[in-house]
Design an enzyme around this catalytic site. Structure first.
Site, PDB file in Angstrom:
ATOM      1  N   GLU A 128       0.808  -1.224   0.000  1.00 51.31           N
ATOM      2  CA  GLU A 128       0.000   0.000   0.000  1.00 51.31           C
ATOM      3  C   GLU A 128       0.838   1.269   0.000  1.00 51.31           C
ATOM      4  OE1 GLU A 128      -0.722  -2.651   1.805  1.00 51.31           O
ATOM      5  OE2 GLU A 128      -2.692  -3.241   1.064  1.00 51.31           O
ATOM      6  N   HIS A 155     -10.415  -5.557   9.870  1.00 54.93           N
ATOM      7  CA  HIS A 155     -10.996  -5.353   8.528  1.00 54.93           C
ATOM      8  C   HIS A 155     -12.361  -4.697   8.578  1.00 54.93           C
ATOM      9  CE1 HIS A 155      -7.714  -7.745   7.092  1.00 54.93           C
ATOM     10  NE2 HIS A 155      -8.182  -7.828   5.863  1.00 54.93           N
TER      11      HIS A 155
END
Lengths: 329, 323
Positions: free
Chosen positions: B60, B129
């Site tokens: 990322e 998450h």
């Protein structure tokens, strides 16, 4: 753009003299910056480039105007090498509105979009992904520019480095990665912080072509950078150039330097890039001592003018506090 | 007008902007061959090709960093983060990069990047998450933070995000992709930084956004059966935050509830309530209530997870308290 600007300058005597002038200019700029810092005229952090002048002078003498340049926070030499005037650098160090970032960036954030210098960045490794993106943009548009990204040995230990090495190879981007190995990440030596002593070994893991060069020899740096740039321009793919150098001063002005002894610094000073180059220019019969002294006198004048310009420049206006947060309101 | 899901609205916005502007590229994990893990970019790779729809490694930091760099160099990249939870791996590029570069270099560089990130809880994905950390990102001047709650706004705001020269974090809610709504035909843009009245009412003001907009609209229908007319203000953008419609509404209703999915402490509600106190204190007839997530890492167990997330009943209870 004139044709002359599209080609690398040949290494004639004029260019040799320009390299000498630039290295002396950077050294004197840094020495004066240290003095102004001690006087409290420069705030924040100040990372001096003294000892590493051959790196920026050598590398940037062979880049073309279309090639983008990014570096880390030790950015004064690179800024000068990209063509920013000493007075504009000095004005930024003093936080003035006439500075390279209008007084909002400081020592670590010099930049000039007109010179294709995309900035100094103060988060270790943080500008490597930016370089990937810039090279991607050039590749996407079919421009044959090379993005030159300089960083220190310390940056090779951070995740950004590895993510960027990897992706630049996966996407085959026109990138010249330049590692300025000055032997220390802040006060922690390469021996104490890196699994390998040669930074170029880290490029091997990504199958990236690489080499290293003595960063105390400006002509060697220049030649190595020219070869590396040529390779990237021809192949369109990344190259890793390690330039082994040394900084004489602390990491920043507030560094007590408990991590090394003065003998080590003295050993490196014997290879001082300016002293060595001066002797070389004289020994090879290109210039006599008087001609070089004349250059040094010119630098003194440039530096004094830079300081006067910076000190007499206005601070940013209070209203500038809120300018440029967004491009549109 | 046509009926679209939010997924279709976002997909259309991306597709149309890519057709309109060659500078727009997409990069991220599984955006290409896979078609997007939330199927937003299905069909893009075949139509626009691998140069414009770029699969990346799972990394990322360089995804967002490269998007920032490409944006500085003149492209209009849309980086997709599979979930906003992974944005923490790119936090430096978002906060120290995208949000700072224009200002820090004296306005020389622009960073017209869009970072699409999927947030929100409710799908039993566990603590790492399922977060709704929107307020964290709204903290930073220089970044624009957009979080639509309807297909109309999803399409119009994403187009605006791609067209603006400023960096935008575009937060999509994982459980809203199937939500349907009316979307105008053809090209249209919704302004970033402008709140919107999504339902008119005179008795109480509910200030909310994203998934909680949909819950608040449902709550308002129930309240209407009880004779209570709730006005619903959709913030749509958290930064810049437009308090205009909320303040105007509260000055008429004199009562307000703020509904967000994220945690209560230091959250969107905390900011909105402060602004109401600063600018409409004399108009309030009751303390403003906040509805927010319980202050726990979200658990996997379905019942426990739902217990922690704000529900319609929580909104109803808060409204009844301020009436």
């Amino acid at each position: 753009m004139a044709q002359a600007e599209l080609a690398v300058k040949t290494l004639d005597e004029q260019e040799m003299l320009r390299l000498f002038h630039e290295m002396v200019l950077v050294r004197r700029l840094e020495e004066e910056a240290a003095r102004l810092y001690q006087q409290g005229k420069i705030g924040g952090f100040l990372h001096l480039y003294i000892g590493q002048e051959a790196v920026s002078a050598g590398v940037l003498s062979v880049r073309l105007p279309k090639d983008r340049v990014l570096t880390a926070y030790r950015d004064h030499g690179v800024a000068i090498g990209c063509g920013i005037e000493a007075k504009v650098v000095m004005a930024e160090l003093l936080g003035k509105a006439t500075g390279a970032a209008k007084g909002k960036g400081g020592s670590m954030h010099l930049a000039d979009i007109r010179k294709n210098f995309w900035g100094g960045y103060a988060i270790v490794g943080g500008h490597l992904p930016l370089a990937v993106g810039m090279a991607l943009a050039d590749q996407y548009r079919g421009d044959d520019a090379v993005t030159i990204c300089l960083f220190g040995d310390g940056a090779t230990n951070i995740g950004y480095f590895h993510e960027s090495m990897n992706l630049s190879m996966v996407w085959k981007l026109p990138l010249l990665w330049i590692c300025e190995n000055n032997k220390y990440g802040m006060g922690t030596s390469v021996e104490r912080s890196s699994a390998v002593m040669e930074m170029k070994q880290k490029a091997e893991g990504y199958a990236m072509p690489n080499s290293s060069v003595n960063g105390m020899d400006v002509l060697a740096v220049r030649a190595a950078a020219q070869d590396a740039l040529g390779t990237v321009r021809e192949s369109g793919t990344p190259y890793f150039l390690e330039i082994v150098t040394y900084r004489y001063r602390g990491h920043s002005m507030g560094d007590p330097e408990r991590y090394r002894d003065s003998e080590e610094i003295e050993r490196w000073r014997k290879d001082d890039p300016i002293t060595v180059y001066r002797s070389q220019l004289i020994a090879d019969g290109h210039f006599n001592a008087a001609a070089l002294a004349e250059q040094e006198a010119r630098v003194e004048q440039d530096i004094q003018e830079a300081i006067e310009f910076a000190e007499s420049s206005p601070d940013p206006a209070p209203s500038d506090l809120y300018s440029d947060i967004y491009t549109e309101s | 007008m046509t009926q679209l899901t939010i997924r279709e609205a976002i997909s259309q916005a991306l597709w149309e902007e890519m057709e309109r502007d060659q500078r727009v590229i997409i990069l991220g994990e599984e955006v290409g061959l896979w078609g997007g893990t939330y199927a937003v970019t299905r069909g893009f790779y075949d139509h626009f090709g691998p140069e414009r729809v770029r699969d990346t490694p799972i990394a990322e930091g360089v995804i967002v960093g490269a998007a920032n760099g490409a944006a500085m160099a003149g492209l209009r990249p849309v980086a997709e983060l599979m979930t906003i939870n992974f944005a923490f791996l790119a936090m430096d590029q978002i906060v120290n990069g995208a949000a700072k570069i224009h200002y820090m270099f004296g306005g020389q560089f622009k960073v017209p990047v869009v970072i699409r990130a999927v947030g929100g809880g409710g799908r039993q994905l566990g603590a790492t998450h399922s977060q709704t950390p929107d307020a964290v990102f709204a903290h930073f001047p220089g970044l624009k933070v957009v979080a639509p709650g309807t297909p109309h706004d999803a399409k119009g705001l994403l187009k605006a995000a791609i067209r603006t020269d400023d960096p935008v974090l575009f937060i999509e809610h994982a459980t809203l992709y199937q939500t349907k709504g009316e979307v105008p035909e053809g090209d249209f843009v919704e302004p970033i930084g402008v709140s919107k009245v999504q339902r008119q009412g005179s008795d109480v003001t509910i200030i909310t956004y994203s998934k909680m907009l949909q819950l608040s609209l449902q709550a308002a229908e129930q309240l209407a059966l009880e004779g209570v007319q709730a006005e619903i203000i959709d913030l749509r953008s958290l930064r810049p935050l437009d308090m205009g419609p909320a303040l105007a509404s509260v000055k008429r209703t004199n009562r307000a509830v703020v509904v967000e999915e994220g945690w209560r402490s230091f959250g969107v509600g905390a900011e909105v309530v402060s602004r109401l106190h600063e600018e409409a204190f004399d108009y309030l007839d009751a303390p403003v209530k906040r509805v927010a997530q319980d202050e726990v890492p979200l658990p996997y167990n379905r019942e426990l997870e739902q217990l922690a997330l704000p529900q319609i009943d929580d909104i109803l209870a808060a409204v009844r308290e301020v009436l």
